[in-house]
Design a protein around this motif. Structure first.
Motif, mmCIF file in Angstrom:
data_model
loop_
_atom_site.group_PDB
_atom_site.id
_atom_site.type_symbol
_atom_site.label_atom_id
_atom_site.label_comp_id
_atom_site.label_asym_id
_atom_site.label_seq_id
_atom_site.Cartn_x
_atom_site.Cartn_y
_atom_site.Cartn_z
ATOM 1 N N THR A 189 -64.914 -29.655 10.115
ATOM 2 C CA THR A 189 -65.068 -28.195 10.080
ATOM 3 C C THR A 189 -64.784 -27.534 11.426
ATOM 4 O O THR A 189 -64.550 -26.334 11.475
ATOM 5 C CB THR A 189 -66.503 -27.837 9.652
ATOM 6 O OG1 THR A 189 -67.414 -28.685 10.356
ATOM 7 C CG2 THR A 189 -66.696 -28.020 8.165
ATOM 8 N N GLY A 191 -62.207 -28.125 13.203
ATOM 9 C CA GLY A 191 -60.768 -28.082 13.395
ATOM 10 C C GLY A 191 -60.138 -26.889 12.688
ATOM 11 O O GLY A 191 -60.822 -26.090 12.051
ATOM 12 N N PRO A 192 -58.803 -26.778 12.815
ATOM 13 C CA PRO A 192 -58.088 -25.706 12.115
ATOM 14 C C PRO A 192 -58.115 -25.908 10.608
ATOM 15 O O PRO A 192 -58.370 -27.005 10.119
ATOM 16 C CB PRO A 192 -56.668 -25.808 12.667
ATOM 17 C CG PRO A 192 -56.538 -27.220 13.132
ATOM 18 C CD PRO A 192 -57.909 -27.632 13.582
ATOM 19 N N LYS A 193 -57.825 -24.839 9.903
ATOM 20 C CA LYS A 193 -57.918 -24.841 8.455
ATOM 21 C C LYS A 193 -57.019 -25.907 7.816
ATOM 22 O O LYS A 193 -57.426 -26.606 6.897
ATOM 23 C CB LYS A 193 -57.510 -23.440 7.955
ATOM 24 C CG LYS A 193 -57.777 -23.214 6.482
ATOM 25 C CD LYS A 193 -59.183 -22.652 6.249
ATOM 26 C CE LYS A 193 -59.411 -22.295 4.786
ATOM 27 N NZ LYS A 193 -60.063 -23.344 4.023
ATOM 28 N N TRP A 194 -55.787 -26.050 8.319
ATOM 29 C CA TRP A 194 -54.849 -26.992 7.677
ATOM 30 C C TRP A 194 -55.358 -28.429 7.755
ATOM 31 O O TRP A 194 -55.193 -29.220 6.826
ATOM 32 C CB TRP A 194 -53.449 -26.873 8.303
ATOM 33 C CG TRP A 194 -53.359 -27.324 9.744
ATOM 34 C CD1 TRP A 194 -53.481 -26.530 10.850
ATOM 35 C CD2 TRP A 194 -53.166 -28.655 10.226
ATOM 36 N NE1 TRP A 194 -53.377 -27.279 11.983
ATOM 37 C CE2 TRP A 194 -53.165 -28.588 11.639
ATOM 38 C CE3 TRP A 194 -52.959 -29.894 9.611
ATOM 39 C CZ2 TRP A 194 -53.004 -29.712 12.450
ATOM 40 C CZ3 TRP A 194 -52.784 -31.011 10.426
ATOM 41 C CH2 TRP A 194 -52.816 -30.922 11.827
ATOM 42 N N LEU A 195 -56.028 -28.739 8.872
ATOM 43 C CA LEU A 195 -56.532 -30.096 9.035
ATOM 44 C C LEU A 195 -57.689 -30.348 8.070
ATOM 45 O O LEU A 195 -57.797 -31.417 7.448
ATOM 46 C CB LEU A 195 -56.975 -30.306 10.479
ATOM 47 C CG LEU A 195 -57.191 -31.752 10.925
ATOM 48 C CD1 LEU A 195 -55.942 -32.585 10.702
ATOM 49 C CD2 LEU A 195 -57.596 -31.801 12.392
ATOM 50 N N LEU A 196 -58.517 -29.308 7.936
ATOM 51 C CA LEU A 196 -59.650 -29.417 7.008
ATOM 52 C C LEU A 196 -59.139 -29.603 5.576
ATOM 53 O O LEU A 196 -59.628 -30.439 4.819
ATOM 54 C CB LEU A 196 -60.529 -28.169 7.101
ATOM 55 C CG LEU A 196 -61.766 -28.145 6.204
ATOM 56 C CD1 LEU A 196 -62.741 -29.243 6.592
ATOM 57 C CD2 LEU A 196 -62.454 -26.793 6.251
ATOM 58 N N ASN A 197 -58.103 -28.806 5.249
ATOM 59 C CA ASN A 197 -57.542 -28.921 3.893
ATOM 60 C C ASN A 197 -56.932 -30.298 3.659
ATOM 61 O O ASN A 197 -57.051 -30.859 2.576
ATOM 62 C CB ASN A 197 -56.464 -27.847 3.673
ATOM 63 C CG ASN A 197 -57.080 -26.464 3.575
ATOM 64 O OD1 ASN A 197 -58.294 -26.347 3.362
ATOM 65 N ND2 ASN A 197 -56.260 -25.441 3.759
#
Lengths: 251, 336
Positions: A189, A191-197
């Motif tokens: 959580t 990290g950036p959104k793309w990594l989380l996704n």
């Protein structure tokens, strides 16, 4: 009944050999302890920014899953050694159930993992972890299911490749994304959104999340359901794969 | 005890993009009666082990059927496994475990009780001259001891049919002779039926009632050692002359008995039927014509000669040629 007896014979034999040569057990144990002692303190200053109060309550669950995954991944190496000496073939020429040949070995791996997990949790408590007993018990149970899955997969891979030289790179290739995308060291959580996704597609992240929330004593959220679901599914798949390699293994 | 019909096993191998099929076993029929000791002879890669693995249910035949100890190897594999003992080429004892523990665990996987396998195991240790090695690790045993331990593993559940895959490969001559005695005991003392594979001709000759020769996945001969040897026309007689200039004359003399002869420097050799009767006359004739001999040698046909007669290749050549097949089989194993 017969199945249990056969599994037990295989289990006892494996355990006897492990106790005779406990180097791997100790090395496997040392790794998470080192993480706890040498990396845990670094988290102390950061833990509030990560959204947690206690560094060890955050970190121990991750290490627990790491122990379950990575320790068990190496189980297949000893199977290759046994295969090379004809042990697997000698067992397969007895009327014993093929599933028992695998399950006996998994039982040893899970027992070993259980002992390691206990040590890790006790050490965590000693260092200041705050977690309810109920949550810890659930977290360890989930770890054992994941460990069983990884050990079964590792045994299957060992029998399928029959070569340490082939197996080692495969495991390395699998381990890196697992380590980086499952949030063992730092929560995804932050990290950036793309990594989380991306990490949503990593089953082990859901399992880490589940163990973490259970250590916080929170059994209401969906994390527990997702994590348990993944753990059970992975375990079923891996045991099926392992059994089928023991059944058809040739040459 | 064994009744196999048309067994086929095909390995698929891939070299680059090219896929090839290796018919490791290509239509094998095999019958072994109760109480027989049958030698399964062939060069490396001929399909001996693959056939054995099908008969012991470790490998499923692609074609054909086999009944072993009265059970079908595919549909009743568990009953087959219960009835047979199998000693593989590699053995089945972990080098870092204690011998006795391994034997007992193995016996218990056959459903025997701990007390039963302990008693039986210790008896077998004594009979196979392994006294005092119960707690020793196989890695600290000699090659011969290790091999005898493998045989103990194969006998722990008192099977009536025993498969031995290359039992003496890699042993020194003394250990080999010792193991031969124990193998003969399998029948004479235990009444077991034995199928053993070997690529040593003398081994098949010494141990087996009947020899089945396999080459390139097919059975090329199936008879007693004596009958197989009789197929080779005659004994090999080799004359070494003292004076190399007289080799031509000596060769003519031998040719009158043997038909065809081979000359090399000062020796000449040829196959002579019933050499025992023919040689005295030959010697008299050589003496009469004043040809002095350095030596004379009469060799009864060996199974190697038989193999040469049957396949047109010597066992040694056959092994060199089969290396490719072996490599393919190994590759296949790794791919699975």
């Amino acid at each position: 009944m017969r199945f249990l007896r056969e599994s037990f014979i295989v289990f006892r034999r494996q355990l006897r050999m492990n106790l005779r040569n406990p180097a791997w057990v100790i090395i496997g144990m040392l790794q998470p302890v080192l993480y706890l002692v040498l990396f845990g303190p670094l988290l102390k200053g950061l833990v509030n920014e990560l959204g947690y109060v206690n560094a060890y309550t955050f970190f121990v669950p991750g290490l627990l899953v790491q122990l379950g995954i990575f320790g068990a991944f190496f189980a297949g190496f000893s199977l290759i050694g046994e295969w090379r000496e004809g042990v697997v073939e000698a067992e397969r020429v007895t009327p014993a159930s093929r599933t028992a040949l695998l399950v006996g070995r998994l039982a040893r791996d899970v027992l070993q993992l259980f002992v390691q997990a206990l040590i890790l949790v006790l050490l965590g408590w000693a260092m200041g972890m705050e977690a309810p007993l109920k949550g810890v018990v659930f977290g360890i149970a989930l770890t054992l299911v994941v460990g069983g899955a990884c050990a079964a997969a590792s045994n299957a891979l060992g029998l399928a490749t029959k070569s340490e030289d082939v197996m080692a790179p495969v495991i390395n290739m699998v381990m890196m994304p697992v380590l980086l995308l499952s949030g063992i060291l730092l929560p995804m959580t932050v990290g950036p959104k793309w990594l989380l996704n991306t990490s949503d597609f990593m089953p082990f992240r859901h399992i880490v999340d589940a163990v973490r929330t259970s250590f916080l004593g929170d059994f209401d959220g969906s994390a527990i359901v997702w994590g348990s679901g993944w753990a059970v599914l992975l375990c079923a798949l891996a045991v099926w794969w392992g059994t089928s390699t023991f059944r058809k293994e040739s040459a | 005890m064994i009744e196999a019909r048309g067994l086929v096993h095909v390995f698929h191998t891939k070299q680059g993009k090219e896929k090839t099929e290796v018919r490791a076993v290509d239509g094998v029929d095999l019958d072994v009666a109760e109480g027989e000791v049958v030698g399964f002879l062939g060069p490396n890669g001929a399909g001996k082990t693959t056939t054995l693995r099908m008969l012991t249910t470790l490998l499923t035949p692609n074609e054909g059927t086999a009944k072993v100890a009265g059970y079908d190897v595919v549909t009743q594999s568990e009953d087959v496994r219960r009835s047979i003992g199998y000693v593989s080429q590699t053995g089945g004892v972990f080098s870092g475990a204690r011998a006795g523990d391994e034997v007992m665990d193995h016996g218990m996987l056959y459903g025997r009780t701990k007390a039963e396998v302990e008693k039986r195991g210790k008896e077998l240790f004594e009979q196979l001259q392994l006294d005092g090695l119960w707690t020793r690790m196989p890695r600290n045993m000699s090659g011969g001891q290790k091999r005898r331990l493998d045989i103990v593993m194969g006998l722990i559940h008192e099977p009536t049919l025993v498969f031995l895959d290359e039992p003496t490969t890699g042993l020194d001559p003394q250990a080999r002779a010792n193991l031969w005695e124990h193998i003969s005991d399998l029948r004479s003392k235990r009444g077991a039926t034995v199928l053993l594979t070997t690529h040593y001709l003398d081994e098949a000759d010494a141990l087996a009632d009947r020899i089945v020769v396999i080459d390139q996945g097919r059975i090329v001969a199936n008879d007693t050692s004596a009958n197989l040897k009789a197929q080779v026309s005659g004994d090999l007689v080799t004359l070494e002359v003292a004076d190399a200039t007289r080799i031509g004359a000596a060769a003519d003399q031998l040719k009158s008995l043997a038909g065809e002869v081979e000359i090399a420097a000062n020796t000449v050799s040829g196959r002579v039927a019933r050499a025992g009767r023919a040689v005295p006359g030959l010697l008299r004739e050589l003496d009469r014509t004043g040809i002095e001999l350095e030596s004379i040698e009469v060799v009864r046909p060996t199974l190697d000669d038989v193999f040469l007669t049957l396949t047109g290749r010597s066992l040694r050549d056959a092994e060199a040629a089969s290396d490719a097949v072996d490599a393919a089989a190994v590759e296949e194993g790794a791919a699975r």
